[in-house]
Design a protein around this motif. Structure first.
Motif, PDB file in Angstrom:
ATOM      1  N   LYS A  14       0.833  -1.201   0.000  1.00 39.57           N
ATOM      2  CA  LYS A  14       0.000   0.000   0.000  1.00 39.57           C
ATOM      3  C   LYS A  14       0.869   1.252   0.000  1.00 39.57           C
ATOM      4  N   GLN A  15       1.947   1.237   0.785  1.00 37.02           N
ATOM      5  CA  GLN A  15       2.860   2.382   0.804  1.00 37.02           C
ATOM      6  C   GLN A  15       3.549   2.546  -0.550  1.00 37.02           C
ATOM      7  N   ARG A  16       3.945   1.439  -1.152  1.00 31.64           N
ATOM      8  CA  ARG A  16       4.598   1.500  -2.458  1.00 31.64           C
ATOM      9  C   ARG A  16       3.652   2.080  -3.506  1.00 31.64           C
ATOM     10  N   LEU A  17       2.403   1.623  -3.480  1.00 31.61           N
ATOM     11  CA  LEU A  17       1.418   2.106  -4.452  1.00 31.61           C
ATOM     12  C   LEU A  17       1.068   3.570  -4.204  1.00 31.61           C
ATOM     13  N   THR A  18       0.945   3.950  -2.940  1.00 30.25           N
ATOM     14  CA  THR A  18       0.648   5.345  -2.594  1.00 30.25           C
ATOM     15  C   THR A  18       1.759   6.255  -3.100  1.00 30.25           C
ATOM     16  N   ALA A  19       3.006   5.873  -2.887  1.00 27.87           N
ATOM     17  CA  ALA A  19       4.147   6.669  -3.360  1.00 27.87           C
ATOM     18  C   ALA A  19       4.158   6.723  -4.893  1.00 27.87           C
ATOM     19  N   PHE A  20       3.830   5.624  -5.531  1.00 27.64           N
ATOM     20  CA  PHE A  20       3.786   5.573  -6.994  1.00 27.64           C
ATOM     21  C   PHE A  20       2.738   6.545  -7.540  1.00 27.64           C
ATOM     22  N   LEU A  21       1.560   6.533  -6.938  1.00 28.37           N
ATOM     23  CA  LEU A  21       0.482   7.430  -7.388  1.00 28.37           C
ATOM     24  C   LEU A  21       0.824   8.888  -7.131  1.00 28.37           C
ATOM     25  N   ALA A  22       1.546   9.155  -6.045  1.00 32.95           N
ATOM     26  CA  ALA A  22       1.915  10.529  -5.692  1.00 32.95           C
ATOM     27  C   ALA A  22       3.093  11.035  -6.511  1.00 32.95           C
ATOM     28  N   GLY A  23       3.721  10.149  -7.258  1.00 40.78           N
ATOM     29  CA  GLY A  23       4.873  10.555  -8.053  1.00 40.78           C
ATOM     30  C   GLY A  23       6.139  10.685  -7.234  1.00 40.78           C
ATOM     31  N   SER A  24       6.138  10.157  -6.017  1.00 41.70           N
ATOM     32  CA  SER A  24       7.314  10.270  -5.155  1.00 41.70           C
ATOM     33  C   SER A  24       8.133   8.986  -5.111  1.00 41.70           C
ATOM     34  N   SER A  25       7.868   8.087  -6.056  1.00 39.35           N
ATOM     35  CA  SER A  25       8.598   6.829  -6.122  1.00 39.35           C
ATOM     36  C   SER A  25       9.287   6.716  -7.475  1.00 39.35           C
ATOM     37  N   ALA A  26      10.536   6.330  -7.430  1.00 36.42           N
ATOM     38  CA  ALA A  26      11.278   6.091  -8.670  1.00 36.42           C
ATOM     39  C   ALA A  26      11.208   4.613  -9.051  1.00 36.42           C
ATOM     40  N   GLU A  27      10.503   3.841  -8.220  1.00 36.87           N
ATOM     41  CA  GLU A  27      10.397   2.404  -8.466  1.00 36.87           C
ATOM     42  C   GLU A  27       9.552   2.145  -9.719  1.00 36.87           C
ATOM     43  N   PRO A  28      10.111   1.431 -10.680  1.00 35.87           N
ATOM     44  CA  PRO A  28       9.303   1.099 -11.865  1.00 35.87           C
ATOM     45  C   PRO A  28       8.358  -0.059 -11.527  1.00 35.87           C
ATOM     46  N   LEU A  29       7.074   0.163 -11.676  1.00 36.25           N
ATOM     47  CA  LEU A  29       6.094  -0.880 -11.386  1.00 36.25           C
ATOM     48  C   LEU A  29       5.436  -1.324 -12.683  1.00 36.25           C
ATOM     49  N   ASP A  30       5.480  -2.618 -12.925  1.00 36.14           N
ATOM     50  CA  ASP A  30       4.925  -3.218 -14.133  1.00 36.14           C
ATOM     51  C   ASP A  30       3.662  -3.982 -13.762  1.00 36.14           C
ATOM     52  N   PRO A  31       2.494  -3.536 -14.213  1.00 35.35           N
ATOM     53  CA  PRO A  31       1.257  -4.206 -13.825  1.00 35.35           C
ATOM     54  C   PRO A  31       1.201  -5.679 -14.239  1.00 35.35           C
ATOM     55  N   ASP A  32       1.814  -6.015 -15.364  1.00 31.56           N
ATOM     56  CA  ASP A  32       1.801  -7.416 -15.802  1.00 31.56           C
ATOM     57  C   ASP A  32       2.613  -8.294 -14.856  1.00 31.56           C
ATOM     58  N   ALA A  33       3.694  -7.778 -14.327  1.00 29.42           N
ATOM     59  CA  ALA A  33       4.502  -8.531 -13.363  1.00 29.42           C
ATOM     60  C   ALA A  33       3.815  -8.582 -11.997  1.00 29.42           C
ATOM     61  N   ILE A  34       3.220  -7.482 -11.576  1.00 29.49           N
ATOM     62  CA  ILE A  34       2.552  -7.418 -10.271  1.00 29.49           C
ATOM     63  C   ILE A  34       1.383  -8.388 -10.210  1.00 29.49           C
ATOM     64  N   ARG A  35       0.680  -8.545 -11.312  1.00 31.34           N
ATOM     65  CA  ARG A  35      -0.497  -9.405 -11.371  1.00 31.34           C
ATOM     66  C   ARG A  35      -0.165 -10.866 -11.064  1.00 31.34           C
ATOM     67  N   LEU A  36       1.059 -11.281 -11.320  1.00 24.72           N
ATOM     68  CA  LEU A  36       1.466 -12.673 -11.117  1.00 24.72           C
ATOM     69  C   LEU A  36       1.580 -12.965  -9.622  1.00 24.72           C
ATOM     70  N   ASP A  37       0.696 -13.802  -9.133  1.00 27.35           N
ATOM     71  CA  ASP A  37       0.634 -14.058  -7.692  1.00 27.35           C
ATOM     72  C   ASP A  37       1.531 -15.208  -7.242  1.00 27.35           C
ATOM     73  N   ASP A  38       2.352 -15.722  -8.138  1.00 29.87           N
ATOM     74  CA  ASP A  38       3.227 -16.837  -7.778  1.00 29.87           C
ATOM     75  C   ASP A  38       4.695 -16.435  -7.691  1.00 29.87           C
ATOM     76  N   ARG A  39       4.973 -15.134  -7.723  1.00 30.33           N
ATOM     77  CA  ARG A  39       6.366 -14.655  -7.741  1.00 30.33           C
ATOM     78  C   ARG A  39       6.864 -14.230  -6.369  1.00 30.33           C
TER      79      ARG A  39
END
Length: 124
Positions: A14-39
């Motif tokens: 939740k903190q990672r996503l909040t920072a991503f939405l606020a533009g305060s995260s340099a972390e590249p988030l890939d929705p296709d990778a995040i969707r995989l629940d076995d990683r």
């Protein structure tokens, strides 16, 4: 398996996503990778060594909630990347947050069942 570490890692999303939405995260988030629940560690356990615990009452519920958790997280990122940040925030604060809290509590319950089963105590 360190259940508190696994729960903490999912709570931190939740903190990672909040920072991503606020533009305060340099972390590249890939929705296709995040969707995989076995990683993640929990997903690897669910689809690997944890299969031996699949008869436990909370196992299947946790598996389903965990898959939905990853889907919601991916949806938050995808919405934001498509320029729909307000919908992403609505999902994050609504369905995602409710599901995340439910998953956390079910993980605590499953961890108790796994510990009991591992000690030869019936979790039923």
């Amino acid at each position: 398996m360190n259940w508190m570490e696994i729960i903490g890692a999912h709570v931190m999303w939740k903190q990672r996503l909040t920072a991503f939405l606020a533009g305060s995260s340099a972390e590249p988030l890939d929705p296709d990778a995040i969707r995989l629940d076995d990683r993640c560690a929990l997903g690897q356990w669910i689809y690997g060594a944890g299969k031996t615990m699949s008869e436990l009452p909370r196992y299947e519920e946790v598996r389903g909630l965990h898959a939905q958790f990853h889907q919601y997280a991916a949806d938050v990122v995808r919405l934001h990347l498509n320029g729909n940040t307000s919908e992403a925030e609505k999902l994050l604060q609504g369905d995602y947050s409710r599901l995340s809290e439910k998953l956390k509590h079910r993980l605590i319950g499953l961890s108790s069942q796994v510990k009991a089963a591992s000690n030869g105590i019936s979790p039923f």
